[in-house]
Design a protein around this motif. Structure first.
Motif, short mmCIF file in Angstrom:
data_model
loop_
_atom_site.label_atom_id
_atom_site.label_comp_id
_atom_site.label_asym_id
_atom_site.label_seq_id
_atom_site.Cartn_x
_atom_site.Cartn_y
_atom_site.Cartn_z
N THR A 34 -0.01 5.49 -0.42
CA THR A 34 -1.45 5.70 -0.30
C THR A 34 -1.72 6.95 0.53
O THR A 34 -1.36 7.04 1.68
CB THR A 34 -2.12 4.51 0.38
OG1 THR A 34 -1.89 3.35 -0.43
CG2 THR A 34 -3.61 4.71 0.51
N ALA A 35 -2.41 7.90 -0.10
CA ALA A 35 -2.76 9.15 0.57
C ALA A 35 -1.54 9.75 1.26
O ALA A 35 -1.62 10.32 2.33
CB ALA A 35 -3.87 8.93 1.59
N SER A 62 -4.78 3.86 -3.81
CA SER A 62 -5.52 3.48 -2.61
C SER A 62 -6.34 2.22 -2.83
O SER A 62 -6.80 1.60 -1.87
CB SER A 62 -6.43 4.63 -2.16
OG SER A 62 -7.49 4.83 -3.07
N ALA A 118 0.81 2.36 5.15
CA ALA A 118 -0.53 1.90 4.83
C ALA A 118 -0.84 0.49 5.32
O ALA A 118 -0.38 0.08 6.36
CB ALA A 118 -0.76 2.04 3.33
N CYS A 122 0.82 -1.21 0.00
CA CYS A 122 0.00 0.00 0.00
C CYS A 122 0.85 1.26 0.00
O CYS A 122 0.44 2.28 0.54
CB CYS A 122 -0.91 0.00 1.23
SG CYS A 122 -1.66 -1.58 1.54
N TRP A 167 -2.69 2.53 9.14
CA TRP A 167 -2.50 2.33 7.70
C TRP A 167 -2.04 3.59 6.98
O TRP A 167 -1.53 3.51 5.87
CB TRP A 167 -3.81 1.85 7.08
CG TRP A 167 -4.14 0.42 7.40
CD1 TRP A 167 -3.50 -0.42 8.26
CD2 TRP A 167 -5.24 -0.32 6.86
NE1 TRP A 167 -4.11 -1.63 8.29
CE2 TRP A 167 -5.18 -1.62 7.45
CE3 TRP A 167 -6.24 -0.03 5.95
CZ2 TRP A 167 -6.11 -2.61 7.14
CZ3 TRP A 167 -7.17 -1.01 5.65
CH2 TRP A 167 -7.11 -2.29 6.23
N ASP A 168 -2.25 4.75 7.56
CA ASP A 168 -1.92 6.01 6.90
C ASP A 168 -1.34 6.97 7.92
O ASP A 168 -1.90 7.15 9.01
CB ASP A 168 -3.18 6.60 6.27
CG ASP A 168 -2.89 7.74 5.31
OD1 ASP A 168 -2.14 8.67 5.70
OD2 ASP A 168 -3.40 7.71 4.18
N LEU A 209 -7.65 6.27 9.04
CA LEU A 209 -8.57 5.64 8.11
C LEU A 209 -9.64 4.82 8.81
O LEU A 209 -10.64 4.44 8.18
CB LEU A 209 -7.79 4.76 7.12
CG LEU A 209 -6.92 5.52 6.12
CD1 LEU A 209 -6.12 4.55 5.27
CD2 LEU A 209 -7.77 6.43 5.24
N GLU A 244 -1.07 10.18 7.61
CA GLU A 244 -1.65 11.52 7.55
C GLU A 244 -3.07 11.61 8.08
O GLU A 244 -3.53 12.69 8.43
CB GLU A 244 -1.62 12.03 6.10
CG GLU A 244 -0.20 12.21 5.56
CD GLU A 244 -0.19 12.84 4.19
OE1 GLU A 244 -1.30 13.10 3.65
OE2 GLU A 244 0.90 13.07 3.66
N VAL A 250 -8.21 10.27 -1.01
CA VAL A 250 -8.10 8.82 -0.92
C VAL A 250 -8.97 8.15 -1.97
O VAL A 250 -8.54 7.25 -2.69
CB VAL A 250 -8.50 8.33 0.49
CG1 VAL A 250 -8.46 6.81 0.55
CG2 VAL A 250 -7.59 8.93 1.54
N SER A 280 1.10 8.17 2.42
CA SER A 280 1.78 7.32 3.38
C SER A 280 2.58 6.26 2.67
O SER A 280 2.16 5.71 1.67
CB SER A 280 0.77 6.65 4.30
OG SER A 280 1.39 5.66 5.08
#
Length: 282
Positions: A43-44, A216, A49, A40, A257-258, A263, A260, A210, A46
């Motif tokens: 993702t967004a 993502s 993830a 991942c 998972w992220d 999630l 920032e 996302v 990160s």
């Protein structure tokens, strides 16, 4: 309060072939790197993830018992799931089990121990590198009742009415054609057969950053569907006794998972169970 998610939130308008290619390439990289690269990444914003180190090294957080983890030879558990489908499958000796998106084979090898030598386990994965890795793991686990087939979960290389139980671990969300996945699962199940999967479901509308990010999808996030949509798809496929149960404790690992955003405010792991009627509908 977060707004109620819609099916459109869960299934952005993307080219299905491009979506499958993205997922296939990402998981091929993981297979080649022995799970050391993130499925991942980026993702967004990160780089960690859904397949960060905490998941890869602590499958107990996903619901696996320590005995399960120790029972499977190294190399099969890549930490790519979001639950433990075996825990809800109630597998019995002699049954035939099908794992959708079997990866390196971890859940298959656990299922093989449950169904015994008289049972059979089939893993299906669309990534050649993963299938190759899983087949190499068969000998490591002395799993003579397990086989792996290359194929898409929307077009299963499995005969009609040949499987007692369908399991899967955080894979159906990756499909651009979930209705077809459930129709295929229904097709291969024997009458009275059951579906027992772990996956992520959408609980609130995703941020645009996302939802619109193609990466993502491989992060087990943007492809998630609301619970009501999953229930409807299963019902439309012909299943009965449908039950989708969110796991509140999954927020602990989903929140990682992220880097920032949290999630777990938008998706949650869930157990998804259903049964094929003993007499099919006309």
């Amino acid at each position: 309060m977060s707004e109620t998610p819609s099916s459109e939130d869960a299934s952005p308008d993307r080219d299905a072939d491009a979506q499958r290619r993205l997922v296939r390439e990402r998981y091929a990289d993981i297979a080649i790197d022995d799970g050391e690269s993130s499925c991942c990444s980026d993702t967004a914003g990160s780089a960690d993830a859904c397949c960060d180190d905490s998941m890869g090294t602590d499958s107990e957080r996903l619901g696996y018992a320590a005995d399960d983890i120790e029972a499977v030879a190294e190399g099969a558990d890549l930490g790519l799931g979001c639950g433990n489908p075996k825990a809800i499958a109630d597998l019995e000796a002699g049954e035939t089990v099908l794992d959708l998106g079997s990866g390196a084979g971890f859940d298959c090898f656990l299922a093989a121990r449950e169904v015994g030598d008289e049972g059979h386990v089939i893993g299906v994965d669309m990534t050649p590198e993963m299938v190759g890795k899983a087949r190499a793991n068969v000998a490591k686990n002395d799993a003579t009742n397990v086989e792996f087939r290359l194929g898409e979960i929307e077009h299963l290389p499995v005969a009609d009415r040949s499987v007692d139980v369908v399991i899967s671990n955080c894979v159906v969300n990756l499909s651009p054609a979930k209705a077809q996945v459930f129709r295929e699962a229904f097709r291969v199940l024997v009458p009275g057969g059951r579906l027992a999967i772990s996956d992520v479901v959408l609980t609130a509308s995703l941020p645009d950053a996302v939802r619109e990010d193609p990466d993502s999808l491989a992060a087990c996030v943007a492809g998630a569907s609301p619970i009501e949509a999953i229930e409807r798809l299963l019902d439309d496929a012909g299943f009965v006794d449908v039950r989708v149960a969110p796991k509140d404790d999954s927020a602990e690992f989903i929140s990682e998972w992220d880097d920032e955003r949290d999630l777990s405010e938008y998706v949650v792991s869930a157990t998804i169970e259903a049964r094929k009627p003993t007499a099919e509908r006309a």
